[in-house]
Design a protein around this motif. Structure first.
Motif, PDB file in Angstrom:
ATOM      1  N   ASP A   1       0.393  14.936  -6.341  1.00 57.69           N
ATOM      2  CA  ASP A   1       0.324  14.084  -7.557  1.00 57.69           C
ATOM      3  C   ASP A   1       1.065  14.903  -8.576  1.00 57.69           C
ATOM      4  O   ASP A   1       1.456  15.911  -8.946  1.00 57.69           O
TER       5      ASP A   1
ATOM      6  N   ARG B   1       9.121  11.246  -4.289  1.00 56.38           N
ATOM      7  CA  ARG B   1       8.422  10.643  -3.089  1.00 56.38           C
ATOM      8  C   ARG B   1       8.974   9.595  -2.470  1.00 56.38           C
ATOM      9  O   ARG B   1       8.678   9.569  -1.174  1.00 56.38           O
TER      10      ARG B   1
ATOM     11  N   VAL C   1       5.062  14.652  -0.369  1.00 57.79           N
ATOM     12  CA  VAL C   1       4.207  13.421   0.028  1.00 57.79           C
ATOM     13  C   VAL C   1       2.630  13.926  -0.279  1.00 57.79           C
ATOM     14  O   VAL C   1       2.288  14.596   0.427  1.00 57.79           O
ATOM     15  N   GLY C   2       1.933  12.930  -1.011  1.00 56.26           N
ATOM     16  CA  GLY C   2       0.524  13.166  -1.068  1.00 56.26           C
ATOM     17  C   GLY C   2       0.216  14.175  -2.225  1.00 56.26           C
ATOM     18  O   GLY C   2      -0.886  14.057  -2.855  1.00 56.26           O
TER      19      GLY C   2
ATOM     20  N   ALA D   1       2.703   1.448  -3.478  1.00 62.13           N
ATOM     21  CA  ALA D   1       1.588   1.884  -4.378  1.00 62.13           C
ATOM     22  C   ALA D   1       1.397   3.441  -4.409  1.00 62.13           C
ATOM     23  O   ALA D   1       1.054   4.111  -5.594  1.00 62.13           O
ATOM     24  N   ARG D   2       1.318   3.826  -3.223  1.00 58.17           N
ATOM     25  CA  ARG D   2       1.156   5.585  -3.139  1.00 58.17           C
ATOM     26  C   ARG D   2       2.173   6.231  -3.630  1.00 58.17           C
ATOM     27  O   ARG D   2       2.498   7.399  -3.856  1.00 58.17           O
ATOM     28  N   LEU D   3       3.663   5.592  -3.516  1.00 60.91           N
ATOM     29  CA  LEU D   3       4.865   6.353  -3.919  1.00 60.91           C
ATOM     30  C   LEU D   3       5.161   6.330  -5.245  1.00 60.91           C
ATOM     31  O   LEU D   3       5.967   7.119  -6.139  1.00 60.91           O
TER      32      LEU D   3
ATOM     33  N   THR E   1       9.905   9.835   1.615  1.00 55.04           N
ATOM     34  CA  THR E   1       9.317   8.952   2.517  1.00 55.04           C
ATOM     35  C   THR E   1      10.442   8.232   3.369  1.00 55.04           C
ATOM     36  O   THR E   1      10.479   8.261   4.597  1.00 55.04           O
TER      37      THR E   1
ATOM     38  N   ASP F   1       0.859  -1.294  -0.119  1.00 55.89           N
ATOM     39  CA  ASP F   1      -0.064   0.011  -0.091  1.00 55.89           C
ATOM     40  C   ASP F   1       0.936   1.252  -0.129  1.00 55.89           C
ATOM     41  O   ASP F   1       0.562   2.067  -0.757  1.00 55.89           O
ATOM     42  N   VAL F   2       1.839   1.379   0.828  1.00 52.48           N
ATOM     43  CA  VAL F   2       2.877   2.460   0.975  1.00 52.48           C
ATOM     44  C   VAL F   2       3.476   2.732  -0.285  1.00 52.48           C
ATOM     45  O   VAL F   2       3.649   3.667  -0.990  1.00 52.48           O
TER      46      VAL F   2
ATOM     47  N   CYS G   1       5.766   8.756  -9.434  1.00 48.44           N
ATOM     48  CA  CYS G   1       6.231   9.947  -8.950  1.00 48.44           C
ATOM     49  C   CYS G   1       6.754  10.777 -10.425  1.00 48.44           C
ATOM     50  O   CYS G   1       7.523  10.199 -11.205  1.00 48.44           O
TER      51      CYS G   1
END
Length: 139
Positions: free
Chosen positions: A139, A124, A136-137, A110-112, A128, A107-108, A115
């Motif tokens: 787009d 990103r 971070v966060g 996938a968010r990163l 982190t 999950d982490v 970039c």
């Protein structure tokens, strides 16, 4: 006369390399093999079966001490299997915890990914890892 195996043919039959066979013999998971007149180890079908058991246990993630316990139970089939079931329950709990950790990591990550920064300063992943929250966060 029963079929015997050299260390190499034993390893192939059980799906392990010969250093693994030597190691398991050295730590007592596999009994020492009788030697031929030329000094070569000669294993029987029981050794193949035991080595496959060990390999399968390792594939399932059991540690050496757990394998040792399971082998003792397998060597005394009249014993109740409570100890084996307890080991399996403990191991299942550990595997489920690892799965949860891996899902959290996924999950982490996938968010990163994805970039679009043009510089490492705003990457990103690097943010982190450095615990920066500059972008971070975003787009």
């Amino acid at each position: 006369m029963a079929e015997t195996f050299t260390i190499g043919t034993l390893g192939k039959a059980a799906g392990v390399n010969l250093e693994t066979v030597r190691y398991y013999e050295r730590i007592g998971l596999l009994p020492p093999a009788p030697r031929s007149e030329g000094g070569y180890r000669r294993y029987d079908g029981v050794a193949v079966k035991r080595l496959r058991f060990i390999r399968r246990g390792r594939e399932l993630g059991f540690g050496i001490d757990e394998i040792r316990t399971l082998l003792q139970l397998a060597d005394h089939p009249q014993q109740p299997c409570d100890a084996a079931d307890h080991l399996a329950q403990q191991h299942l709990a550990e595997v489920e915890a690892k799965i949860a950790d891996l899902l959290a990591m996924r999950d982490v990550l996938a968010r990163l990914v994805g970039c679009h920064s043009t510089s490492a300063e705003h990457c990103r992943l690097l943010e982190t890892l450095e615990q920066r929250d500059c972008c971070v966060g975003r787009d």
